[in-house]
Enzyme design. Structure first.
Site, PDB file in Angstrom:
ATOM      1  N   SER A  66       7.582 -57.846   7.278  1.00  0.00           N
ATOM      2  CA  SER A  66       8.548 -59.124   7.137  1.00  0.00           C
ATOM      3  C   SER A  66       7.454 -59.984   6.592  1.00  0.00           C
ATOM      4  CB  SER A  66       9.017 -59.533   8.639  1.00  0.00           C
ATOM      5  OG  SER A  66       9.726 -58.533   9.022  1.00  0.00           O
ATOM      6  N   TYR A  74      17.059 -55.161   3.154  1.00  0.00           N
ATOM      7  CA  TYR A  74      16.615 -55.765   4.461  1.00  0.00           C
ATOM      8  C   TYR A  74      14.882 -55.830   3.952  1.00  0.00           C
ATOM      9  CZ  TYR A  74      14.708 -56.128   9.147  1.00  0.00           C
ATOM     10  OH  TYR A  74      14.234 -56.497  10.357  1.00  0.00           O
ATOM     11  N   GLU A  87       8.344 -51.864  -0.675  1.00  0.00           N
ATOM     12  CA  GLU A  87       8.072 -50.343  -0.296  1.00  0.00           C
ATOM     13  C   GLU A  87       7.680 -50.020   1.272  1.00  0.00           C
ATOM     14  OE1 GLU A  87       6.425 -47.770  -2.940  1.00  0.00           O
ATOM     15  OE2 GLU A  87       7.473 -48.744  -4.786  1.00  0.00           O
ATOM     16  N   VAL A  88       7.998 -51.201   2.034  1.00  0.00           N
ATOM     17  CA  VAL A  88       7.844 -50.991   3.523  1.00  0.00           C
ATOM     18  C   VAL A  88       8.084 -49.580   3.992  1.00  0.00           C
ATOM     19  CG1 VAL A  88       8.271 -51.885   5.663  1.00  0.00           C
ATOM     20  CG2 VAL A  88       7.641 -53.730   3.814  1.00  0.00           C
TER      21      VAL A  88
END
Ligand SMILES: Cc1ncc(COP(=O)(O)O)c(C=O)c1O
Length: 260
Positions: free
Chosen positions: A110, A136, A238-239
């Site tokens: 985030s 998200y 690309e979390v």
């Protein structure tokens, strides 16, 4: 003796919970979670991708203990921290491209997206961001402001945010499973109501994760990158799908996405 379920209910705020089943876990071992009742349960979600190498992997345990044996400070704010510099060097080595790059070390996905959004608008002097419906990008105010996930519908969005349909081959935009209608829509918007000179960046999950695990149709990532290339920065979030998890080091490499 209180059960973990009851203790959890009394100690941890509901705000932090997205529970699908009453699973209470006391440990983990490789691909197994160990339940309070002693059962060993296969963790198919790898705890939402956070433990892709398995729970308590020996190499990770060893690296964490090594780091704690001689801690080089707690941050990089006021002095140089060798492990942090080593990590940044490694990340630069792993990431293709030969432009003048630096690493920014944050706390979470985030935090990374929120900072990237601030950095691209500040660096370009352009206020607008493009992102996708269902995306998200995180749970902080700034990352939610550029997200399109249905769980965050009531959240205030970034001023001028442009939201595009994600090219979902199973629920295709305008009945077109190839994704070209999404590219055409972006082209149309850039020529009609979204002035390209006002757009700082386009944020993209190369595989949309929490929005439905959607793999883009072949050619889409490349077409999108080509369209942005001349003028609009592209930020790949690309979390969930980066660092080897899609089969290549970076998910954006599947279509040879340009990096400069
Ligand atoms: C694609 C994507 N971006 C950002 C985030 C936010 O990451 P974090 O939970 O580390 O803040 C997530 C978390 O699920 C994610 O899947």
């Amino acid at each position: 003796m209180l059960t973990l379920l009851k203790r959890d209910a009394e100690a941890i705020a509901r705000l932090q919970k997205l529970r699908f089943y009453p699973l209470a876990v006391v440990g983990g071992d490789g691909c197994y979670l160990i339940g309070e009742d002693g059962r060993r349960l296969l963790d198919f979600s790898a705890s939402w991708g956070a433990v892709s190498l398995g729970h308590s992997h020996p190499a990770i345990r060893e690296a964490a203990s090594r780091a704690l044996e001689s801690q080089a400070g707690a941050s990089i704010l006021s002095f140089i921290n060798e492990p942090a510099v080593e990590l940044a060097e490694k990340l630069l080595e792993l990431t293709p491209g030969d432009s003048d790059r630096r690493v920014w070390l944050g706390h979470s996905g985030s935090d990374a997206n929120e900072t990237a959004a601030r950095a691209v608008t500040a660096a370009t002097g352009r206020p607008r961001i493009i992102s996708f419906e269902g995306a998200y990008h995180g749970g902080t105010s700034g990352s939610m402001a550029i997200s399109g996930h249905s769980a965050q519908e009531g959240v205030e969005k970034a001023p001028g945010l442009v939201s595009l349909p994600y090219p979902d081959p199973y629920r295709p935009h305008e009945g077109d499973p190839t994704g070209r209608s999404v590219i055409a829509l972006l082209e149309r918007r850039l020529s009609e109501d979204v002035e390209p000179g006002k757009v700082a960046a386009l944020f993209l999950e190369p595989i949309q994760s929490d929005g439905g695990l959607i793999v883009t149709p072949a050619g889409f990532l490349k077409e999108l990158a080509d369209l942005c290339r001349s003028d609009i920065l592209m930020v790949c979030d690309e979390v969930k799908v980066g660092l080897g998890r899609s089969g290549l080091m970076h998910c954006f490499q599947h279509e040879g996405t340009p990096t400069n």
